[in-house]
Design an enzyme around this catalytic site. Sequence first.
Site, PDB file in Angstrom:
ATOM      1  N   ASP A 119      -0.598   4.604   3.055  1.00  0.00           N
ATOM      2  CA  ASP A 119      -0.659   3.177   3.326  1.00  0.00           C
ATOM      3  C   ASP A 119      -0.068   2.899   4.699  1.00  0.00           C
ATOM      4  OD1 ASP A 119      -1.277   0.556   2.808  1.00  0.00           O
ATOM      5  OD2 ASP A 119       0.488   0.161   1.574  1.00  0.00           O
TER       6      ASP A 119
ATOM      7  N   TYR B  84       0.478  -0.010   8.083  1.00  0.00           N
ATOM      8  CA  TYR B  84       1.199  -1.276   8.268  1.00  0.00           C
ATOM      9  C   TYR B  84       0.651  -1.865   9.564  1.00  0.00           C
ATOM     10  CZ  TYR B  84       5.730  -3.902   8.057  1.00  0.00           C
ATOM     11  OH  TYR B  84       6.726  -4.846   7.953  1.00  0.00           O
TER      12      TYR B  84
ATOM     13  N   HIS C 184       1.491  -9.473  10.004  1.00  0.00           N
ATOM     14  CA  HIS C 184       2.242  -9.120   8.797  1.00  0.00           C
ATOM     15  C   HIS C 184       3.580  -8.476   9.169  1.00  0.00           C
ATOM     16  CE1 HIS C 184       3.177  -7.689   4.773  1.00  0.00           C
ATOM     17  NE2 HIS C 184       3.200  -6.440   5.205  1.00  0.00           N
TER      18      HIS C 184
ATOM     19  N   ARG D 212      14.957  -9.288   9.517  1.00  0.00           N
ATOM     20  CA  ARG D 212      15.694  -9.065  10.766  1.00  0.00           C
ATOM     21  C   ARG D 212      15.279 -10.152  11.755  1.00  0.00           C
ATOM     22  NH1 ARG D 212      13.342  -4.418   9.234  1.00  0.00           N
ATOM     23  NH2 ARG D 212      11.637  -4.862  10.680  1.00  0.00           N
TER      24      ARG D 212
ATOM     25  N   GLU E 230      -0.778  -7.381  -2.308  1.00  0.00           N
ATOM     26  CA  GLU E 230      -1.002  -7.207  -0.873  1.00  0.00           C
ATOM     27  C   GLU E 230      -2.491  -6.999  -0.662  1.00  0.00           C
ATOM     28  OE1 GLU E 230       1.560  -4.063   0.613  1.00  0.00           O
ATOM     29  OE2 GLU E 230       3.180  -5.510   0.977  1.00  0.00           O
TER      30      GLU E 230
ATOM     31  N   GLU F   6      -5.433  -5.635   1.211  1.00  0.00           N
ATOM     32  CA  GLU F   6      -5.613  -4.546   2.168  1.00  0.00           C
ATOM     33  C   GLU F   6      -7.052  -4.053   2.137  1.00  0.00           C
ATOM     34  OE1 GLU F   6      -2.670  -1.500   2.236  1.00  0.00           O
ATOM     35  OE2 GLU F   6      -1.060  -2.815   1.499  1.00  0.00           O
TER      36      GLU F   6
ATOM     37  N   ASP G 100      -2.339  -3.644  -3.083  1.00  0.00           N
ATOM     38  CA  ASP G 100      -1.132  -2.809  -3.156  1.00  0.00           C
ATOM     39  C   ASP G 100      -0.033  -3.638  -3.836  1.00  0.00           C
ATOM     40  OD1 ASP G 100       0.786  -0.870  -2.767  1.00  0.00           O
ATOM     41  OD2 ASP G 100       1.188  -1.454  -0.695  1.00  0.00           O
TER      42      ASP G 100
ATOM     43  N   ARG H  85       8.891  -7.069  -4.959  1.00  0.00           N
ATOM     44  CA  ARG H  85       9.671  -7.342  -3.742  1.00  0.00           C
ATOM     45  C   ARG H  85      11.176  -7.194  -3.942  1.00  0.00           C
ATOM     46  NH1 ARG H  85       5.838  -6.432  -0.159  1.00  0.00           N
ATOM     47  NH2 ARG H  85       4.143  -7.942  -0.234  1.00  0.00           N
TER      48      ARG H  85
ATOM     49  N   GLN I 206      11.868  -3.584  -3.921  1.00  0.00           N
ATOM     50  CA  GLN I 206      11.670  -3.087  -2.561  1.00  0.00           C
ATOM     51  C   GLN I 206      12.868  -3.412  -1.658  1.00  0.00           C
ATOM     52  OE1 GLN I 206       8.074  -4.659  -0.827  1.00  0.00           O
ATOM     53  NE2 GLN I 206       8.247  -3.488   1.063  1.00  0.00           N
TER      54      GLN I 206
ATOM     55  N   TYR J 125      14.540   0.048  -0.145  1.00  0.00           N
ATOM     56  CA  TYR J 125      13.689   0.544   0.954  1.00  0.00           C
ATOM     57  C   TYR J 125      14.430   1.242   2.078  1.00  0.00           C
ATOM     58  CZ  TYR J 125      14.503  -3.063   4.562  1.00  0.00           C
ATOM     59  OH  TYR J 125      15.042  -3.848   5.528  1.00  0.00           O
TER      60      TYR J 125
ATOM     61  N   LYS K  62       6.310   0.162  -5.222  1.00  0.00           N
ATOM     62  CA  LYS K  62       4.870   0.190  -5.008  1.00  0.00           C
ATOM     63  C   LYS K  62       4.144   1.293  -5.772  1.00  0.00           C
ATOM     64  CE  LYS K  62       5.218  -1.940  -0.456  1.00  0.00           C
ATOM     65  NZ  LYS K  62       4.092  -2.890  -0.398  1.00  0.00           N
TER      66      LYS K  62
ATOM     67  N   THR L  23      -1.922   0.482  -7.883  1.00  0.00           N
ATOM     68  CA  THR L  23      -2.673   0.062  -6.703  1.00  0.00           C
ATOM     69  C   THR L  23      -4.121  -0.092  -7.159  1.00  0.00           C
ATOM     70  OG1 THR L  23      -1.210   1.371  -5.287  1.00  0.00           O
ATOM     71  CG2 THR L  23      -3.288   0.619  -4.317  1.00  0.00           C
TER      72      THR L  23
ATOM     73  N   THR M 216      -1.021  -4.697   4.590  1.00  0.00           N
ATOM     74  CA  THR M 216      -1.368  -6.098   4.334  1.00  0.00           C
ATOM     75  C   THR M 216      -2.070  -6.720   5.537  1.00  0.00           C
ATOM     76  OG1 THR M 216       0.564  -6.260   2.936  1.00  0.00           O
ATOM     77  CG2 THR M 216      -0.429  -8.328   3.630  1.00  0.00           C
TER      78      THR M 216
ATOM     79  N   GLU N 175       4.739 -13.533   2.299  1.00  0.00           N
ATOM     80  CA  GLU N 175       4.542 -14.304   3.524  1.00  0.00           C
ATOM     81  C   GLU N 175       4.093 -15.737   3.238  1.00  0.00           C
ATOM     82  OE1 GLU N 175       2.437 -11.996   6.868  1.00  0.00           O
ATOM     83  OE2 GLU N 175       2.116 -10.828   5.069  1.00  0.00           O
TER      84      GLU N 175
HETATM   85 CA    CA Z   1       1.000  -2.082   1.487  1.00  0.00          CA
END
Ligand code: CA
Length: 456
Positions: free
Chosen positions: A159, A161, A166, A175, A231, A233, A265, A269, A272, A276, A285, A289, A389, A403
């Site tokens: 997968d 990114y 996104h 951040r 997600e 995708e 996906d 959250r 995660q 993560y 995850k 899927t 995503t 999001e």
């Molecule tokens: Ca993903």
Amino acid sequence: MPESSTRGEWRPSIAEQEWPVVLAETLDPTLESFVDGSGDPATDFPIQNLPLGSFSTHADQAPRLGVAIGGSVLDLKAVVEAGVLGDLPGEVRCALSAGSLNDYLRLGRPRWIATRLALSRLLRRDSPTLRDRADRDRLLRPRSAVRMHVPARIGDYTDFYASLHHATNVGSMFRPDNPLMPNWKHLPVGYHGRASSIIPSGMAVRRPHGQVLPPTASSPIWSPTRSLDYELELGFLVGPGNPLGRRIPVAEAIDHLHGIVLVNDWSARDVQAWEYQPLGPFNAKNFATSVSPWVVSFEALAPFLVAGPPRAADDPAPLAYLVRPDDFLPNLQLEVALSTSATRRDSSPSFVLSRGGYGSMYWSPSQMVAHHTSTGCNLQPGDLLASGTISGPNEESRGCLLERTWRGKNPLRLPDGSERSFLLDGDEVVMRGWCERPGFRRIGLGECRGEVLPAE
Ligand code: CA
């Protein structure tokens, strides 16, 4: 069949004059099929599409390959047995008689183009071979009467990114001062996902348990996820692949991608957020899927490839191994809709959660393949590479609830008055994708559908 023109190199181009003659023949917008529903302007599966998938029937539960056309599935095993597929080589007929796409994916583009041409000619309105057969209903079955499977045995799933919007949105939630990591515009970031839990559209998803850190707590608890998300995708199904130790140059990458599917996906959250760092997503995850069952080939997509990916003037130039001067993106329209158990009971319309397109993605499929194999890592037929995503520049084009609701801070209000920060039990997520362009037939990917079941 003009076999010589189906051999040799094929490069996608947004310039029609560079398509092989036989490919252009199958894309002719005036082509029509005798199959019911294939002439409907809204169908995802006109004769110009011809996506392959794996299906079974109630009477025969062994999966076999089929082609979606209008409201029907053409049974490829039965078609091969009936001997109506022209003079396709034995290895192609053998691959089409299998239960999954892996053997077919191994054959490569000249064979894919030859197969597409044979199928297109078989299904045309003026072609009597199949149209006038007494047992036609045995070879063409209603799509509503078959069960679809994951189209290939997926050995490995990666997968990426690849959406700048996104990555910037998610990065700025976690951040705010430094949303994009320093590597992001230099390489297509990705991680190795879990292949064993890839499921076909229509299979429900059980809300998973996981380890989460509640907002005010200092130690984690184990509970059903409270922030289950989807997600949106795009998945790329790998064709021949490369031997271990040999890179795939970016200019040849498309030769190793057969086609595309929609991918959901599913993501927990809260799990995660806790797990993560430092190695990325794991249990958040790996529970499910979903993929759409019909693989739309790059041959069918040829008219819908656009130059890309976009780069701002002050973006760093990618390193040479990631540069293909005539690089491209499939120009898809995408939509995610939600239905609840109540809206389904009342037959009310589903609620569109997001609408967007693929044309704004920052990293192309060719760049993902070149980067993935730049170490000599081997891709194999049936591997799945997902885009990450797909989010566009505006709020409505954001491809996940994280999001759309900004981590739950701005819940979405549904037409029935309820609110969603994340998915509730009984919610069903439906993803759709399609391509349109003046002068060509609209083609679609079908649906990627999944309902959330309560935790056990
Ligand atoms: Ca993903």
